[in-house]
Scaffold this motif. Structure first.
Motif, PDB file in Angstrom:
ATOM      1  N   GLY A   1      26.902 -60.096  67.065  1.00 53.06           N
ATOM      2  CA  GLY A   1      25.920 -59.051  67.309  1.00 53.06           C
ATOM      3  C   GLY A   1      25.792 -58.774  68.791  1.00 53.06           C
ATOM      4  N   VAL A   2      24.819 -57.952  69.133  1.00 53.36           N
ATOM      5  CA  VAL A   2      24.551 -57.693  70.542  1.00 53.36           C
ATOM      6  C   VAL A   2      23.464 -58.660  70.999  1.00 53.36           C
ATOM      7  CG1 VAL A   2      25.191 -55.260  70.357  1.00 53.36           C
ATOM      8  CG2 VAL A   2      22.808 -55.920  70.085  1.00 53.36           C
ATOM      9  N   PRO A   3      23.471 -59.010  72.269  1.00 49.05           N
ATOM     10  CA  PRO A   3      22.428 -59.920  72.752  1.00 49.05           C
ATOM     11  C   PRO A   3      21.041 -59.302  72.559  1.00 49.05           C
ATOM     12  CG  PRO A   3      24.154 -59.628  74.404  1.00 49.05           C
ATOM     13  CD  PRO A   3      24.408 -58.634  73.319  1.00 49.05           C
ATOM     14  N   ARG A   4      20.111 -60.119  72.156  1.00 51.87           N
ATOM     15  CA  ARG A   4      18.734 -59.662  71.981  1.00 51.87           C
ATOM     16  C   ARG A   4      18.045 -59.570  73.325  1.00 51.87           C
ATOM     17  NH1 ARG A   4      16.022 -62.220  66.628  1.00 51.87           N
ATOM     18  NH2 ARG A   4      17.722 -61.706  65.238  1.00 51.87           N
TER      19      ARG A   4
ATOM     20  N   ARG B   1      19.623 -53.656  63.450  1.00 54.18           N
ATOM     21  CA  ARG B   1      19.816 -54.038  62.044  1.00 54.18           C
ATOM     22  C   ARG B   1      20.379 -55.442  61.976  1.00 54.18           C
ATOM     23  NH1 ARG B   1      22.705 -48.399  60.941  1.00 54.18           N
ATOM     24  NH2 ARG B   1      23.926 -49.328  62.587  1.00 54.18           N
ATOM     25  N   PRO B   2      19.871 -56.252  61.028  1.00 50.97           N
ATOM     26  CA  PRO B   2      20.414 -57.605  60.889  1.00 50.97           C
ATOM     27  C   PRO B   2      21.841 -57.577  60.369  1.00 50.97           C
ATOM     28  CG  PRO B   2      18.586 -57.230  59.349  1.00 50.97           C
ATOM     29  CD  PRO B   2      18.774 -55.976  60.117  1.00 50.97           C
ATOM     30  N   LEU B   3      22.644 -58.449  60.935  1.00 45.69           N
ATOM     31  CA  LEU B   3      24.029 -58.623  60.519  1.00 45.69           C
ATOM     32  C   LEU B   3      24.138 -59.941  59.768  1.00 45.69           C
ATOM     33  CD1 LEU B   3      25.721 -57.611  63.898  1.00 45.69           C
ATOM     34  CD2 LEU B   3      25.583 -56.226  61.809  1.00 45.69           C
ATOM     35  N   PRO B   4      25.215 -60.166  59.052  1.00 43.46           N
ATOM     36  CA  PRO B   4      25.378 -61.454  58.359  1.00 43.46           C
ATOM     37  C   PRO B   4      25.417 -62.605  59.368  1.00 43.46           C
ATOM     38  CG  PRO B   4      27.020 -59.863  57.613  1.00 43.46           C
ATOM     39  CD  PRO B   4      26.320 -59.249  58.788  1.00 43.46           C
TER      40      PRO B   4
END
Length: 190
Positions: free
Chosen positions: A56-59, A48-51
């Motif tokens: 976030g977690v690494p892609r 899910r996208p965060l602001p």
């Protein structure tokens, strides 16, 4: 598509745009170096996208060519960590880089991971639908796929049962815990 003459700059509240450029024709959309739409927003473990500016977690890097063993090991690690969205990306790389004869295997596994993602996000109908679609793809796969699954030690029968059972439970909330529900790709779950 035209690029702006301006260099990429931090233009997001609380953070930069991740080195993603904007186009003159679409200044509100993040783009990668090839001009493809690509969100620079950080993501959580369920994709899910965060602001902008949030941690976030690494892609998962895209386009990584792995051996089947490496694919299964990395996907299982991500599933166990409650990150099925990211595991789906690993399976997607496998179907895109692997032999055509194994495409249904990797696509079916990716559909299971995305189904778990949707169920964990609270999208009961979408999660159940994708879990069943993945189970159907794996159970109806041609002989080459079944042989590859055996060669790689993938417990297709166990995964099909897991997916169908979870699909039934996912249709009746509460939201599924992705890490607690992670399947064992090789049948190594209770």
């Amino acid at each position: 598509m035209r690029w702006t003459d301006e260099p990429s700059r931090p233009d997001r509240p609380g953070g930069d745009n991740g080195g993603v450029n904007r186009t003159a024709s679409d200044p509100g959309r993040d783009r990668d170096e090839e001009g493809r739409a690509r969100s620079a927003r950080p993501r959580d473990g369920l994709g899910r996208p965060l602001p902008y500016g949030a941690e976030g977690v690494p892609r998962q890097p895209e386009g990584v060519v792995r051996t089947p063993e490496e694919t299964l090991r990395e996907a299982q690690r991500l599933l166990d960590a409650g990150m099925p969205f990211h595991a789906h990306e690993v399976f997607e790389d496998a179907w895109k880089s692997g032999p055509e004869s194994e495409r249904d295997l990797w696509q079916g596994l990716a559909q299971l991971a995305v189904g778990l993602t949707h169920a964990a996000r609270g999208n009961a109908a979408g999660g159940a639908r994708l879990l069943r679609r993945g189970a159907d793809r794996l159970s109806g796969a041609p002989g080459d796929v079944a042989a590859a699954a055996v060669t790689y030690g993938i417990d297709v029968g166990g995964l099909v049962l897991w997916a169908r059972e979870l699909a039934g439970r996912a249709e009746a909330p509460p939201v599924v815990d992705a890490a607690a529900e992670a399947p064992g790709l090789r049948g190594n779950r209770p």
